[in-house]
Design a protein around this motif. Structure first.
Motif, mmCIF file in Angstrom:
data_model
loop_
_atom_site.group_PDB
_atom_site.id
_atom_site.type_symbol
_atom_site.label_atom_id
_atom_site.label_comp_id
_atom_site.label_asym_id
_atom_site.label_seq_id
_atom_site.Cartn_x
_atom_site.Cartn_y
_atom_site.Cartn_z
ATOM 1 N N MET A 159 8.384 11.077 -30.957
ATOM 2 C CA MET A 159 8.887 10.646 -32.367
ATOM 3 C C MET A 159 9.988 11.323 -32.699
ATOM 4 O O MET A 159 10.252 12.449 -32.531
ATOM 5 N N LEU A 160 10.844 10.508 -33.522
ATOM 6 C CA LEU A 160 12.406 11.196 -34.141
ATOM 7 C C LEU A 160 12.156 10.951 -35.586
ATOM 8 O O LEU A 160 11.841 10.048 -36.164
ATOM 9 N N CYS A 175 0.065 -1.785 -38.496
ATOM 10 C CA CYS A 175 -0.347 -0.916 -37.531
ATOM 11 C C CYS A 175 -1.312 -1.651 -36.422
ATOM 12 O O CYS A 175 -2.189 -1.985 -36.880
ATOM 13 N N SER A 176 -0.548 -1.643 -35.037
ATOM 14 C CA SER A 176 -1.440 -2.252 -34.030
ATOM 15 C C SER A 176 -2.641 -1.246 -33.620
ATOM 16 O O SER A 176 -3.522 -1.704 -32.861
ATOM 17 N N VAL A 177 -2.917 -0.231 -34.041
ATOM 18 C CA VAL A 177 -3.909 0.602 -33.998
ATOM 19 C C VAL A 177 -4.952 0.789 -34.864
ATOM 20 O O VAL A 177 -6.210 0.395 -34.564
ATOM 21 N N CYS A 178 -4.707 0.744 -36.115
ATOM 22 C CA CYS A 178 -5.625 0.749 -37.089
ATOM 23 C C CYS A 178 -5.793 -0.588 -37.905
ATOM 24 O O CYS A 178 -6.777 -0.554 -38.691
ATOM 25 N N GLY A 179 -4.754 -1.358 -37.793
ATOM 26 C CA GLY A 179 -5.036 -2.715 -38.351
ATOM 27 C C GLY A 179 -4.519 -2.601 -39.950
ATOM 28 O O GLY A 179 -4.310 -3.682 -40.555
ATOM 29 N N GLU A 180 -4.220 -1.346 -40.336
ATOM 30 C CA GLU A 180 -3.806 -1.222 -41.758
ATOM 31 C C GLU A 180 -2.342 -1.731 -41.968
ATOM 32 O O GLU A 180 -1.482 -1.662 -41.368
ATOM 33 N N ALA A 208 7.916 5.634 -38.946
ATOM 34 C CA ALA A 208 9.006 6.494 -38.419
ATOM 35 C C ALA A 208 9.367 5.863 -37.058
ATOM 36 O O ALA A 208 9.079 4.827 -36.928
ATOM 37 N N LYS A 209 10.288 6.535 -36.473
ATOM 38 C CA LYS A 209 11.085 5.945 -35.408
ATOM 39 C C LYS A 209 10.651 6.551 -34.029
ATOM 40 O O LYS A 209 10.519 7.877 -34.122
#
Length: 289
Positions: free
Chosen positions: A73-74, A48-53, A61-62
């Protein structure tokens, strides 16, 4: 070749059962990214580019980002509500002159093979297209999406060529092309003479992918002269579940906050280790934190 789709070409009251085959294949030499030391394959992780996890597939998700920076979000229910095309009919819309089709609109090519009982109507359509120098503009559902396509003749086969939608073709927006340029008759004559000197009939078999040929020769040379080694067996990845991923995320969060991450053991289980640590620190003279 293996058929990837079954259906029928429909024009007027004529119905031609056919099977669809990919007409092209990619022969590029593909390399793996490997660890230079031991030859192990390099695996890409989904982070993830936000939390790095690292993110599990079940948590993906899309999302679509709008021009004003909103993330839409879909979920599966949203996607299920979209119109899908599942028909098995290649419906001829009209027959168009071959020279009116912009080559930029052409996408992927497929061969149509007729069923044995449909050989005559298949041949009739093929020869009619050849005789009139036209292509059949059709609509067809592939992979649950309707797309435009063309039917054209190649030797004894009918080729289905999928098309891009008109808004998928970019316009050449180059202001420099609007400038007036004077081309003198002498320059035009010289350019025409050069073109005539290199003119010839197009014979695609006379061309070869020199880069791919050189790569194959290089690989074969290294193989024959000791440049290869047995590919290493990969270590089986440990099975992880959502709970393990959750514990890992919590542990990293605690460590990032400056605390001591517990591995889930009870305080009784941790006590002997703590006493051993104290004894070791006393013996070595290392001050405790």
């Amino acid at each position: 070749m293996r058929a990837i789709w079954n259906g029928a070409v429909s024009f007027g009251l004529v119905n031609v059962p056919v099977r669809l085959y990919a007409a092209t294949s990619n022969h590029d030499i593909r390399f793996h990214q490997v660890h230079e030391v031991d030859g192990g394959r390099i695996r890409q992780k989904r982070t993830c580019s936000v939390c790095g996890e690292e993110v599990a597939y079940s948590e993906i998700a899309k999302g679509y980002e709008t021009d004003d920076g909103q993330l839409i979000m879909l979920d599966d229910d949203d996607l299920a509500s979209l119109p899908t095309a599942t028909g098995h009919e290649i419906d001829v819309v009209q027959f168009v002159p071959a020279d009116q089709v912009d080559a930029l609109l052409l996408d992927k090519s497929y061969y149509l093979e007729p069923e044995s009982k449909a050989l005559k109507p298949y041949s009739l359509l093929r020869e009619a297209l050849r005789e009139t120098d036209r292509m059949a503009l059709v609509k067809v559902a592939l992979r649950q999406r309707e797309t435009l396509a063309l039917l054209r003749v190649r030797d004894k086969a009918i080729v289905l060529q999928t098309m891009l939608w008109p808004d998928e073709v970019r316009e050449p927006d180059f202001p420099v092309l609007d400038n007036d340029v004077e081309v003198r008759p002498q320059e035009m004559a010289m350019a025409s003479s050069l073109i005539d000197s290199l003119a010839g009939d197009f014979e695609v078999d006379g061309f070869e992918d020199e880069y791919r040929k050189a790569i194959c020769e290089l690989i074969e040379y290294k193989r024959e002269h000791g440049g290869g080694r047995p590919a290493p067996e990969e270590t089986a990845a440990e099975d992880t579940d959502d709970m393990t991923d959750l514990l890992t995320a919590l542990r990293r969060s605690v460590e990032a906050a400056g605390g001591k991450a517990s591995d889930g053991k009870s305080s009784e289980e941790e006590a002997p280790a703590e006493k051993g640590s104290e004894k070791a620190s006393e013996t070595t003279g290392t001050p405790e934190e």
